[in-house]
Design a protein around this motif. Structure first.
Motif, PDB file in Angstrom:
ATOM      1  N   ILE A   1       0.845  -1.183   0.000  1.00 20.49           N
ATOM      2  CA  ILE A   1       0.000   0.000   0.000  1.00 20.49           C
ATOM      3  C   ILE A   1       0.884   1.237   0.000  1.00 20.49           C
ATOM      4  O   ILE A   1       1.775   1.369   0.828  1.00 20.49           O
ATOM      5  CB  ILE A   1      -0.918   0.032   1.240  1.00 20.49           C
ATOM      6  N   SER A   2       0.641   2.135  -0.957  1.00 18.41           N
ATOM      7  CA  SER A   2       1.364   3.410  -1.003  1.00 18.41           C
ATOM      8  C   SER A   2       0.523   4.447  -0.280  1.00 18.41           C
ATOM      9  O   SER A   2      -0.589   4.751  -0.701  1.00 18.41           O
ATOM     10  CB  SER A   2       1.602   3.839  -2.453  1.00 18.41           C
TER      11      SER A   2
ATOM     12  N   VAL B   1       4.749   6.907   1.719  1.00 15.17           N
ATOM     13  CA  VAL B   1       5.093   5.905   2.726  1.00 15.17           C
ATOM     14  C   VAL B   1       4.560   4.570   2.238  1.00 15.17           C
ATOM     15  O   VAL B   1       3.399   4.466   1.843  1.00 15.17           O
ATOM     16  CB  VAL B   1       4.478   6.262   4.099  1.00 15.17           C
ATOM     17  N   CYS B   2       5.395   3.550   2.246  1.00 16.90           N
ATOM     18  CA  CYS B   2       5.012   2.225   1.740  1.00 16.90           C
ATOM     19  C   CYS B   2       4.799   1.266   2.904  1.00 16.90           C
ATOM     20  O   CYS B   2       5.689   1.045   3.723  1.00 16.90           O
ATOM     21  CB  CYS B   2       6.106   1.691   0.811  1.00 16.90           C
ATOM     22  N   LEU B   3       3.607   0.696   2.993  1.00 14.98           N
ATOM     23  CA  LEU B   3       3.276  -0.270   4.040  1.00 14.98           C
ATOM     24  C   LEU B   3       3.073  -1.642   3.392  1.00 14.98           C
ATOM     25  O   LEU B   3       2.223  -1.808   2.518  1.00 14.98           O
ATOM     26  CB  LEU B   3       2.000   0.160   4.772  1.00 14.98           C
ATOM     27  N   VAL B   4       3.873  -2.641   3.793  1.00 15.28           N
ATOM     28  CA  VAL B   4       3.840  -3.980   3.200  1.00 15.28           C
ATOM     29  C   VAL B   4       3.350  -4.980   4.247  1.00 15.28           C
ATOM     30  O   VAL B   4       3.838  -4.989   5.389  1.00 15.28           O
ATOM     31  CB  VAL B   4       5.233  -4.408   2.700  1.00 15.28           C
TER      32      VAL B   4
ATOM     33  N   HIS C   1      11.103   5.016   4.396  1.00 16.15           N
ATOM     34  CA  HIS C   1       9.654   5.127   4.242  1.00 16.15           C
ATOM     35  C   HIS C   1       8.997   3.789   3.921  1.00 16.15           C
ATOM     36  O   HIS C   1       7.842   3.739   3.530  1.00 16.15           O
ATOM     37  CB  HIS C   1       9.323   6.142   3.138  1.00 16.15           C
ATOM     38  N   ILE C   2       9.733   2.685   4.098  1.00 13.85           N
ATOM     39  CA  ILE C   2       9.177   1.344   3.895  1.00 13.85           C
ATOM     40  C   ILE C   2       8.910   0.723   5.265  1.00 13.85           C
ATOM     41  O   ILE C   2       9.799   0.660   6.121  1.00 13.85           O
ATOM     42  CB  ILE C   2      10.146   0.449   3.096  1.00 13.85           C
TER      43      ILE C   2
ATOM     44  N   GLY D   1       6.008   9.214  12.177  1.00 15.03           N
ATOM     45  CA  GLY D   1       7.062  10.197  11.940  1.00 15.03           C
ATOM     46  C   GLY D   1       7.383  10.347  10.472  1.00 15.03           C
ATOM     47  O   GLY D   1       7.737  11.440  10.004  1.00 15.03           O
ATOM     48  N   ALA D   2       7.257   9.247   9.710  1.00 13.81           N
ATOM     49  CA  ALA D   2       7.511   9.315   8.266  1.00 13.81           C
ATOM     50  C   ALA D   2       6.506  10.239   7.580  1.00 13.81           C
ATOM     51  O   ALA D   2       6.848  10.997   6.669  1.00 13.81           O
ATOM     52  CB  ALA D   2       7.447   7.914   7.662  1.00 13.81           C
TER      53      ALA D   2
END
Length: 402
Positions: free
Chosen positions: A5-6, A31-34, A63-64, A104-105
């Motif tokens: 998810i971006s 921010v990339c959430l995997v 940011h990952i 924080g990102a």
């Protein structure tokens, strides 16, 4: 097996536009959430690591983030991060963990965009265009224009179009005279009266002025607000008794100046020098240390009052920052008519600092229907104003106790 998810900064927050997501720069502003299923971690190998890196190649490592749903998964994910360098181990998160790094990102991206937006805004709202100031209210930008700009509709449209290239919120133009009411009045009873035009204000503080370091000759002076009294005007008490003559500034147009009044020698022994009996320091305090700080002042109209600095960023008039102060007691204003020129004090590092000089109040920033700013006091930065006087006149001032 996996979801990527971006996550961009919230869409309702105004900011400078970023390139499209197909561009490298644009993706770095995300921010990339995997998230992987539990069995994925147990079967991690070089091939899968390569797939992950390819999928997240457009994002910076900081940011990952890897999302897990249990402590066991979190432990396995952290081991993979250590082994394969997928992202910092602090970026492995779960519902029960401290997610400070994740939020924080977002703030890092938001702060970067806001700085760029502020820089662009200052360029686009140059005083050469008739813009004397601006204030940002969440997704509303209020532009304060001079009389000429308010008459030129085409010019306002041009400025608004330029601003909207980097701002997605609403833009409003207001005449400075509509939003800033100087705290001066013709009523009697205040401590300082301009004998030339009858304006009333406050004597902020007394001090001794030296012309040059080598010249030991000193003169007693008083400080007040430039819109109350300016060079050549005669300063009188509330009863009409002359006590001095103003020597600075040349005019009251620049609200960021203080007025310096040379006290008549015959009146020096009649002056009441102090109110709080405190020495004050005139130093520059970082803005982040001033925001929401408790302040006090003693004005001719409202005497001693306490307040809090509630606005210090994204608020300028005539190209310089100003501060907005709200009273701590909602039933009593921090200042009112006749208080202009009062010194705004705060206690910092066990010392009293003179941080501001009251200029005006009741900033009708959004229109009469909005009550949120009706009790505001507007103050200029005291040190900046004194630096202009010292730099122009080559004089120094040693202030008495306040």
């Amino acid at each position: 097996m996996a979801k990527v998810i971006s996550l961009l900064a919230p869409p309702n927050v105004p900011m400078a536009k970023t390139p499209t997501e197909t561009g490298l720069k644009g993706q770095k502003e995300s921010v990339c959430l995997v998230y992987f299923e539990e069995k994925f971690w147990k079967t991690m190998d070089t091939a899968r690591v390569k797939t992950i890196r390819h999928t997240t190649r457009r994002f910076s490592d900081a940011h990952i983030f890897l999302a897990t749903v249990s402590d066991v998964q979190k432990g396995e994910a952290m081991e993979c991060c250590k082994k394969y360098k997928l992202c910092p181990t602090a970026n492995v998160i779960s519902p029960a963990s401290d997610n400070t790094a994740f939020y924080g990102a977002f703030y890092e991206i938001l702060n970067k965009n806001l700085k760029k937006f502020s820089s662009d805004l200052e360029t686009r709202t140059s005083s050469k265009n008739g813009v004397v100031g601006y204030r940002l209210f969440e997704n509303e930008l209020h532009i304060y224009g001079n009389e000429q700009l308010m008459k030129e509709n085409e010019k306002r449209v041009e400025i608004e179009s330029s601003i909207k290239e980097c701002f997605t919120g609403q833009v409003h133009f207001r005449s400075l005279e509509q939003v800033l009411v100087p705290q001066c009045t013709l009523k009697c009873g205040d401590c300082l009266r301009n004998n030339t035009n009858g304006k009333m204000g406050t004597i902020g503080i007394f001090g001794k002025m030296k012309y040059t370091p080598a010249n030991e000759s000193v003169q007693t002076v008083a400080l007040s607000s430039a819109h109350v009294i300016s060079s050549g005007d005669i300063a009188c008490s509330s009863t009409g008794v002359r006590f001095g003559k103003c020597i600075w500034p040349e005019s009251g147009v620049n609200i960021h100046d203080v007025s310096i009044i040379k006290i008549d020698s015959s009146m020096i022994n009649s002056l009441k020098r102090t109110v709080f009996d405190e020495h004050i320091t005139i130093d520059e305090i970082p803005k982040q240390n001033l925001l929401y700080r408790k302040v006090i002042k003693y004005g001719a109209a409202t005497q001693e009052t306490c307040g809090s600095i509630t606005k210090i960023d994204n608020f300028q008039l005539f190209g310089n920052d100003v501060m907005a102060i709200l009273p701590l007691d909602s039933e009593r204003p921090f200042s009112t008519n006749g208080d202009s020129g009062a010194i705004v004090l705060t206690k910092f590092d066990k010392k009293y600092h003179g941080v501001g000089v009251i200029f005006g109040g009741y900033l009708d920033a959004r229109g009469a229907e909005n009550k949120s700013t009706q009790n505001e006091t507007i103050a200029i930065f005291m040190k900046n104003a004194l630096d202009r006087f010292i730099g122009d006149r080559k004089m120094t001032i040693e202030f008495d106790k306040i």
